[in-house]
Design a protein around this motif. Structure first.
Motif, short mmCIF file in Angstrom:
data_model
loop_
_atom_site.label_atom_id
_atom_site.label_comp_id
_atom_site.label_asym_id
_atom_site.label_seq_id
_atom_site.Cartn_x
_atom_site.Cartn_y
_atom_site.Cartn_z
N ASP A 147 -0.27 5.15 0.82
CA ASP A 147 -0.57 6.19 1.81
C ASP A 147 -0.71 5.61 3.21
O ASP A 147 -1.54 4.75 3.45
N GLY A 148 0.15 6.08 4.09
CA GLY A 148 0.17 5.60 5.47
C GLY A 148 1.13 4.45 5.66
O GLY A 148 1.53 4.14 6.78
N THR A 149 1.50 3.79 4.55
CA THR A 149 2.39 2.62 4.65
C THR A 149 3.81 2.97 4.21
O THR A 149 4.76 2.86 4.98
N ASP A 185 0.87 -1.17 0.00
CA ASP A 185 0.00 0.00 0.00
C ASP A 185 0.92 1.23 0.00
O ASP A 185 2.12 1.12 0.29
N GLU A 206 0.09 -3.00 4.77
CA GLU A 206 -1.00 -2.03 4.84
C GLU A 206 -0.89 -1.19 6.12
O GLU A 206 -0.07 -1.49 7.00
N ASP A 207 -1.76 -0.16 6.20
CA ASP A 207 -1.71 0.70 7.41
C ASP A 207 -3.08 0.93 8.02
O ASP A 207 -3.20 1.51 9.10
N SER A 208 -4.17 0.54 7.29
CA SER A 208 -5.50 0.98 7.75
C SER A 208 -6.51 -0.17 7.72
O SER A 208 -6.26 -1.21 7.09
MG MG Z 1 -3.03 3.23 3.23
#
Ligand code: MG
Ligand code: XBP
Length: 260
Positions: free
Chosen positions: A14-16, A12, A185-187
């Motif tokens: 964004d955020g990862t 992923d 992943e982050d979310s």
């Molecule tokens: Mg993300």
């Protein structure tokens, strides 16, 4: 059962790969609204609510539906949103070009280690392709796009995360069984998408996602870690990082072998 040999890592964005939302995407949205003469301001708290909806265009529409019921919608709302989103993407890619958004700890290290180990790499993200290209080239250099066999991004699939479509699309193009890969992943939306595609998943949380449900994750960390910046294991095998304190390819190979 997961195939014994780990062949590929799907990331992923964004955020990862980078903590892009609060100080990147959110700022770019606000600048696009200002340029359009709109008095909309997405502060960090409101943005956390809006992040429940993936995709910038979908997020703007969600904002109108939920928070701007009296806004006089233009005749062609899709066109209006698309124009706003194009402006936002300009602002966001400029932020990346200015070096405002660095990669998270351990990301470059793990990518380079994975390449050296001969693992196949791919991207599976909801964000706009231009944003992925800008992030990768401005942080890793001009040839970084070639590191990834597939860059699956944005509108190329009908349904965005938490739908599994973007991961399924990437796996199909790689001709790869999910059991031969790991996802990062982050979310909550992200892991529902990756696990929905059959991918064992490693999560690195961030400020916006620390309270999300990662019950299906193989491992949950606060970050991937560096030799001088130990990662914290929040869920999963306590021996997952060995003695090193950061996530490396051999840890992933051991972790993958345990994936049921
Ligand atoms: Mg993300
Ligand atoms: C995160 C998203 C994206 C970004 C904004 O994607 O949901 O919509 O928030 O980017 P992921 P766009 O975590 O899958 O990388 O405005 O280009 O959609």
């Amino acid at each position: 059962m997961a195939e014994k040999t780990l062949q590929a890592l799907l990331f992923d964005v964004d955020g990862t790969l980078a903590d892009t939302e609060r100080d990147g995407h959110r700022v770019a949205f606000n600048r696009a609204f200002r340029d359009a003469g709109l008095d909309w301001e997405w502060d960090a708290d409101l943005y956390e609510k809006l992040l429940a909806v993936t995709g910038g265009k979908e997020r703007i529409r969600h904002f109108l539906d939920e928070f701007q019921p009296d806004f006089a919608r233009p005749a062609d709302l899709d066109d209006f949103i698309a124009h706003l989103h194009r402006a936002k993407t300009e602002h966001y890619t400029r932020l990346l070009a200015e070096g405002q958004i660095p990669l998270r700890p351990g990301v470059e290290r793990l990518l380079r280690e994975a390449r050296e180990a001969g693992l196949r790499l791919a991207i599976a993200t909801t964000t706009t392709p231009a944003n992925v290209e800008a992030l990768l080239t401005h942080t890793l250099g001009a040839d970084a796009l070639d590191w990834f066999e597939v860059i699956a991004a944005g509108d190329i699939v009908p349904a965005k995360k938490p739908a599994p479509d973007i991961f399924v699309w990437a796996l199909e193009r790689m001709n790869l069984e999910p059991a031969a890969a790991l996802a990062f992943e982050d979310s909550g939306n992200g892991i529902r998408a990756s696990v929905g595609a059959g991918l064992p998943t490693v999560v690195t949380i961030n400020d916006y996602t620390r309270s999300h449900d990662f019950g299906d994750a193989l491992l949950v960390l606060d970050q991937l870690g560096e030799p001088d910046q130990p990662a914290r294991i929040l869920a999963g095998p306590e021996t997952a990082l060995g003695e090193k304190g950061y996530l490396a390819v051999d840890d992933l190979q051991r972790l993958h072998a345990t994936a049921s």
